[in-house]
Design a protein around this motif. Structure first.
Motif, PDB file in Angstrom:
ATOM      1  N   UNK A 160       0.820  -1.215   0.000  1.00  0.00           N
ATOM      2  CA  UNK A 160       0.000   0.000   0.000  1.00  0.00           C
ATOM      3  C   UNK A 160       0.847   1.256   0.000  1.00  0.00           C
ATOM      4  N   UNK A 161       1.911   1.253   0.782  1.00  0.00           N
ATOM      5  CA  UNK A 161       2.809   2.410   0.812  1.00  0.00           C
ATOM      6  C   UNK A 161       3.493   2.566  -0.547  1.00  0.00           C
ATOM      7  N   UNK A 162       3.920   1.457  -1.114  1.00  0.00           N
ATOM      8  CA  UNK A 162       4.556   1.485  -2.422  1.00  0.00           C
ATOM      9  C   UNK A 162       3.585   2.011  -3.478  1.00  0.00           C
ATOM     10  N   UNK A 163       2.292   1.644  -3.354  1.00  0.00           N
ATOM     11  CA  UNK A 163       1.280   2.095  -4.295  1.00  0.00           C
ATOM     12  C   UNK A 163       1.152   3.616  -4.287  1.00  0.00           C
TER      13      UNK A 163
ATOM     14  N   UNK B  54       3.487   5.767  -3.941  1.00  0.00           N
ATOM     15  CA  UNK B  54       4.637   6.438  -4.541  1.00  0.00           C
ATOM     16  C   UNK B  54       4.992   5.939  -5.939  1.00  0.00           C
ATOM     17  N   UNK B  55       4.484   4.799  -6.333  1.00  0.00           N
ATOM     18  CA  UNK B  55       4.821   4.202  -7.624  1.00  0.00           C
ATOM     19  C   UNK B  55       3.675   4.413  -8.621  1.00  0.00           C
ATOM     20  N   UNK B  56       3.891   5.241  -9.636  1.00  0.00           N
ATOM     21  CA  UNK B  56       2.811   5.569 -10.577  1.00  0.00           C
ATOM     22  C   UNK B  56       2.156   4.359 -11.256  1.00  0.00           C
ATOM     23  N   UNK B  57       2.935   3.365 -11.653  1.00  0.00           N
ATOM     24  CA  UNK B  57       2.352   2.205 -12.340  1.00  0.00           C
ATOM     25  C   UNK B  57       1.437   1.415 -11.409  1.00  0.00           C
ATOM     26  N   UNK B  58       1.859   1.237 -10.178  1.00  0.00           N
ATOM     27  CA  UNK B  58       1.038   0.512  -9.213  1.00  0.00           C
ATOM     28  C   UNK B  58      -0.214   1.325  -8.865  1.00  0.00           C
ATOM     29  N   UNK B  59      -0.042   2.636  -8.719  1.00  0.00           N
ATOM     30  CA  UNK B  59      -1.185   3.513  -8.438  1.00  0.00           C
ATOM     31  C   UNK B  59      -2.185   3.453  -9.585  1.00  0.00           C
TER      32      UNK B  59
END
Length: 104
Positions: A35-38, A40-45
């Protein structure tokens, strides 16, 4: 969702339950790290937004009402607060209030 007998708000109530019954503060919870990575990471978001928007399309007849959107946004705020270690009232009580607000 399959056990929810009220169609209106069914996706929103399921979302509230999943998000607010997860232990986001646990250091061994892979969902928390993802969730935290999501955030900050545009592709995951983008992938998350696509998935979520597809669910809203699927549940257009039951969950597009503005009050259900407010409940989901409040749920997201509680989730972000939990990830950020912000003090808050009892999360299960907050969940119950949001579930009440998402009743038809």
């Amino acid at each position: 969702m399959a056990n929810d007998t009220d169609a209106a708000g069914v996706f929103t109530r399921a979302y509230v339950k999943v998000v607010l019954e997860t232990d986001w503060e646990s250091s061994d919870n892979p969902k928390a790290a993802l969730s935290i990575f999501m955030l900050t990471e545009p592709q995951l978001r983008h992938a998350w937004a696509n998935w979520f928007n597809a669910r809203l399309d699927r549940h257009d007849a039951t969950d597009r009402d503005t009050r259900f959107a407010l409940v989901r946004f409040a749920t997201d705020g509680i989730w972000l607060s939990a990830l950020s270690d912000i003090d808050m009232p009892d999360r299960l009580e907050l969940r119950d209030r949001l579930l009440e607000a998402a009743q038809p």
